[in-house]
Design an enzyme around this catalytic site. Structure first.
Site, short mmCIF file in Angstrom:
data_model
loop_
_atom_site.label_atom_id
_atom_site.label_comp_id
_atom_site.label_asym_id
_atom_site.label_seq_id
_atom_site.Cartn_x
_atom_site.Cartn_y
_atom_site.Cartn_z
N HIS A 157 -28.00 -19.30 -43.53
CA HIS A 157 -26.58 -19.15 -43.88
C HIS A 157 -26.10 -17.70 -43.86
O HIS A 157 -24.90 -17.45 -43.89
CB HIS A 157 -26.33 -19.75 -45.27
CG HIS A 157 -26.40 -21.24 -45.29
ND1 HIS A 157 -25.29 -22.05 -45.37
CD2 HIS A 157 -27.46 -22.09 -45.20
CE1 HIS A 157 -25.66 -23.33 -45.35
NE2 HIS A 157 -26.96 -23.38 -45.25
N ASP A 365 -21.59 -10.11 -43.54
CA ASP A 365 -21.56 -11.48 -44.07
C ASP A 365 -21.91 -12.46 -42.96
O ASP A 365 -21.49 -12.26 -41.81
CB ASP A 365 -20.13 -11.80 -44.58
CG ASP A 365 -20.16 -12.68 -45.81
OD1 ASP A 365 -21.11 -13.47 -45.95
OD2 ASP A 365 -19.23 -12.58 -46.63
O1 F6P Z 1 -24.79 -17.60 -48.90
C1 F6P Z 1 -26.07 -17.52 -49.33
C2 F6P Z 1 -26.29 -18.09 -50.72
O2 F6P Z 1 -27.63 -17.95 -51.10
C3 F6P Z 1 -25.92 -19.54 -50.82
O3 F6P Z 1 -26.96 -20.37 -50.40
C4 F6P Z 1 -25.61 -19.65 -52.28
O4 F6P Z 1 -24.78 -20.72 -52.57
C5 F6P Z 1 -24.91 -18.34 -52.56
O5 F6P Z 1 -25.49 -17.42 -51.68
C6 F6P Z 1 -25.02 -17.95 -54.01
O6 F6P Z 1 -26.27 -17.44 -54.31
P1 F6P Z 1 -27.17 -17.88 -55.53
O7 F6P Z 1 -27.64 -19.26 -55.26
O8 F6P Z 1 -28.26 -16.87 -55.54
O9 F6P Z 1 -26.30 -17.81 -56.75
#
Ligand code: F6P
Length: 475
Positions: A157, A365
């Protein structure tokens, strides 16, 4: 129709009240889980001193959720440590912020191994397995080591950096070898796909074949861009209905005749929040007639606060905010409103619709869905204008935004001015083109195209002689 097995670090169980705000992946998988029977496996979000080695099962409709707890040490080494302190900064081109530790890397491999052992026994022969994000890169290698021969896809992602950047991280060659255990690897943009293919060739001796195909020994991997989208229609509807929402009405009342500029981001250094505040400061200094005429609202839920670099960022943002509001504010006018609350999607949709300018200026990003949500939320008759960083994956698709380099504060300040002064006709024309793009590449088409490619061939693992059972962590 084969069963779909999704594996991700966080698992979103539907909220029985229906009031909760479903996260990005839950929205993405909704339709896929309507078409396929499903299993969604991952971390419960909880820690326990002695977690069970088998998952807790929750059945909801078509989907079974399988949840694993972590030990406090697992969470520290796997999630806070290697995933978010070493890998995340490298993937976002921030070599100087990356803190590698062998103990954290061992913890990352340990959790991937224990997830694979818990999952392997639940896999049925025809299952399609879809693994998500950088927390779980070695998962396919661990599953293969346990004899799983199903087709396994991986979607990354976040950005995939150039090999020269990834190569600075100890252990990165092992990660690249692990990625070759997937049949299909999806990334956000063609640039990311090119970086990953180049990394496989330069760092682990893979051979680039025609198109997306890369070969390493007897393994064939497809590496391809699948730009993720949003549910355009539902976000648009939520924005239209938002005018009755209490927080939206309160914002309207507070604004009076001022125009709103909005930024919505998790508190993360990749999002460029202090840099953006300083660009807004430049805008106010360069356009003194705009003082008291605009309000910049920055909505920023706190995230990963146990990771030291995030705590530092929080201090920097607060200092920058205080300095700008103190030096440029006036009685009755605060230039920047900064809130750390997490709002449900309908509120965010409504706030986006109110904003004349959407500021999406990350330093780097993967895609940035906030940019797409800002566009989807606009009033077609009088849309606001998006200012978008050239380093967000979304900039590859949304070329009608005002594209900026977030490192150049004067350029961003000029784009804010241009967005505020842009005539209605030009705003409508640009918005229509961006809307057509995000509608064509929405979340349903993203899920469908990845799953079509993943299911489109026979697993190279199937039928080949299995290696002796050995964990990737032991290699
Ligand atoms: O975009 C990457 C990501 O790890 C997503 O998978 C996740 O929803 C977001 O960032 C928030 O991160 P975390 O799960 O570490 O709070």
């Amino acid at each position: 129709m084969p069963r779909l097995v999704v594996v991700s670090n966080r698992v979103a169980i539907p909220d029985p009240t229906g009031k909760g705000s479903a996260g990005g992946l839950a929205v993405a998988l909704k339709e896929a889980f309507e078409a396929h029977r499903g299993l969604w496996f991952g971390w419960s979000g909880k820690v326990a001193a002695q977690p069970s080695t088998t998952p807790r099962i929750v059945d909801k409709g078509n989907v079974q959720y399988a949840l694993m707890d972590l030990t406090p040490l697992d969470r520290q080494e796997y999630y806070n440590g290697f995933a978010n302190r070493a890998l995340w900064p490298i993937m976002h081109y921030r070599i100087g912020l990356s803190e590698f530790s062998r103990a954290d890397y061992a913890g990352y491999l340990r959790v991937n191994r224990s997830f694979a052992s818990a999952l392997a026994g639940m896999i049925q022969p025809d299952d399609l397995i879809w693994v998500h994000d950088y927390h779980l890169i070695p998962l396919a290698a661990e599953l293969r080591a346990l004899g799983v021969t199903n087709r396994i896809g991986y979607f990354h992602h976040i950005p995939w950096p150039a090999p020269e950047v990834l190569g600075t991280l100890p252990g990165s060659q092992d990660l690249l070898r692990d990625i070759t255990e997937y049949n299909l690897v999806g990334v956000q943009t063609d640039l990311d796909a090119d970086n990953l293919r180049r990394g496989l060739v330069q760092e682990v001796g893979a051979i680039q074949r025609k198109g997306d195909l890369v070969e390493l020994g007897e393994k064939q991997i497809r590496v391809k861009g699948f730009p993720i989208g949003i549910d355009v229609n539902s976000f648009q509807q939520a924005a239209k209905r938002s005018s009755t929402n209490r927080l939206v009405r309160q914002t309207v009342a507070g604004l009076g005749s001022r125009r709103l500029i909005i930024g919505i981001d998790r508190l993360d250094y990749s999002k460029g929040i202090p840099e953006r505040m300083e660009s807004f400061e430049r805008f106010l200094i360069g356009n003194p007639d705009q003082r008291g005429q605009v309000t910049y609202l920055q909505v920023t839920p706190v995230s990963r606060s146990e990771v030291p670099e995030y705590a530092t960022l929080s201090r920097v943002v607060n200092e920058t905010l205080g300095r700008i509001n103190g030096s440029l504010g006036e009685p009755g006018w605060v230039p920047i409103h900064y809130v750390n609350s997490t709002y449900p999607r309908p509120v965010l949709a409504g706030l986006n619709r109110l904003a004349r300018v959407g500021l999406v200026t990350p330093m780097r990003d993967g895609m940035n869905l906030v940019a797409k949500e800002y566009v989807a939320a606009q009033d077609p008759e009088d849309p606001g204008m998006l200012v978008l960083s050239k380093f967000a994956g979304a900039a590859q698709q949304m070329t009608d935004a005002l594209i900026v380099n977030p490192n150049d504060k004067i350029e961003v300040a000029e784009a804010i001015r241009d967005a505020l002064y842009m005539g209605r006709e030009e705003r409508v024309a640009r918005w229509e083109r961006m809307m057509a793009t995000i509608t064509q590449c929405d979340i349903a088409s993203w899920t469908a195209s990845f799953l079509k490619d993943l299911s489109g061939g026979r697993s190279p693992g199937a039928g080949r002689i299995l290696r002796p059972v050995q964990s990737a962590g032991q290699r």
